[in-house]
Design an enzyme around this catalytic site. Sequence first.
Site, PDB file in Angstrom:
ATOM      1  N   ASP A 208      27.867 -11.453  12.259  1.00  0.00           N
ATOM      2  CA  ASP A 208      28.162 -10.392  11.315  1.00  0.00           C
ATOM      3  C   ASP A 208      27.020  -9.372  11.397  1.00  0.00           C
ATOM      4  O   ASP A 208      25.911  -9.705  11.834  1.00  0.00           O
ATOM      5  CB  ASP A 208      28.275 -10.977   9.911  1.00  0.00           C
TER       6      ASP A 208
ATOM      7  N   ASP B   5      25.977  -6.301   8.863  1.00  0.00           N
ATOM      8  CA  ASP B   5      25.163  -5.956   7.702  1.00  0.00           C
ATOM      9  C   ASP B   5      24.708  -7.214   6.979  1.00  0.00           C
ATOM     10  O   ASP B   5      25.523  -8.055   6.592  1.00  0.00           O
ATOM     11  CB  ASP B   5      25.951  -5.056   6.745  1.00  0.00           C
TER      12      ASP B   5
ATOM     13  N   ASP C  44      26.045 -13.816   6.518  1.00  0.00           N
ATOM     14  CA  ASP C  44      25.249 -13.891   5.292  1.00  0.00           C
ATOM     15  C   ASP C  44      26.107 -14.008   4.043  1.00  0.00           C
ATOM     16  O   ASP C  44      25.574 -14.230   2.956  1.00  0.00           O
ATOM     17  CB  ASP C  44      24.356 -12.649   5.153  1.00  0.00           C
TER      18      ASP C  44
END
Length: 340
Positions: A28, A30, A225
């Site tokens: 991923d 960001d 995250d």
Amino acid sequence: MAQSPSLAASLGSSAEPLDRRYDLAMLDLDGVVYVGPDAVPGAPQHVAKAREAGMRVAFITNNAARPPAEVAYHLCELGVDADAGDVVTSAQAAARLLQERLGTGAPVVVLGAGGLVEAVIAAGLRPVGVKDEAEAVVTGYGPDVLWRQIMRAAVRIRDGLWWVACNTDLTFPTKYGTAPGHGVLVETLRRFSGVDPVVAGKPARPLLDETVRRCGGRRPLMVGDRLDTDIEGARAAGLDSLLVLTGVTGLAELVAARPELRPTYLSADLAGLDRAHEAPEVSEPEVSLGGWTATVAGGALEVSGGGDADDWWRVAAVAAWRHLDDTGAPVGTEGVTPPG
């Protein structure tokens, strides 16, 4: 493959570094590779090291607005080597869904930004306006989409036009703070039309399937995250996952994670790709690993000892999950301070 945890209060174990056990890392963006305009500290070096170990690295994003080449350019600006072929977006996954059902040349109403238009064209479909004859409508984040276009699309969806949504993210990071994401529009259209879209982005699995299809990999690992998109998406696709703590997930979110939101592995940052991962040892009422011991007393989490920061997070997570599964209530974390 790793000793992946079942839907239970556990973590996986790997005796060898993850960048040797898995052949594809699906990162991923960001919160994992960058935060806002800046690279996560150490991320460029960790990505390069994983590649040196023989791991293929793909950068995946629910953001359908930017074309892959633009994302890759931004990564290169941050010191992360990338080209357009390394980037897979929810727009590309959505276009694949459309093409497989409708076939080449099918007219599709596109409600979104340039990245979505580009993906639809690349898939051999024909973008058309919201008033034109069409076989489907596809929606994605687009700051310049007009309300009159949304209204017309809503009526057509209600009246039976097939709908594919790039993602259902309710928020979107901007330079001026967290703003409403495409998921807000999806909820608006859903409530008006009574129709649920086919979703391409995480936590639905099409984006992960598209990444494996484009980048290869017999042993892929999802790295993210966010529990509710990255980790839940990996679970839905039957893939192992690594949660990093450089983005939105902190202690409060981690200890309250339901079974379907729990990662296989846990690490402070992308350095976890180049490390072996040992699962905590459970010996009632303690959970221990690497010098740390976690217990739950009176509904409150307690962690004592010393050692590696990643091991602190691992024992805290497993102790908290065991309590959550046993009682249905998250542990209290007041006064608990993670190391570092």
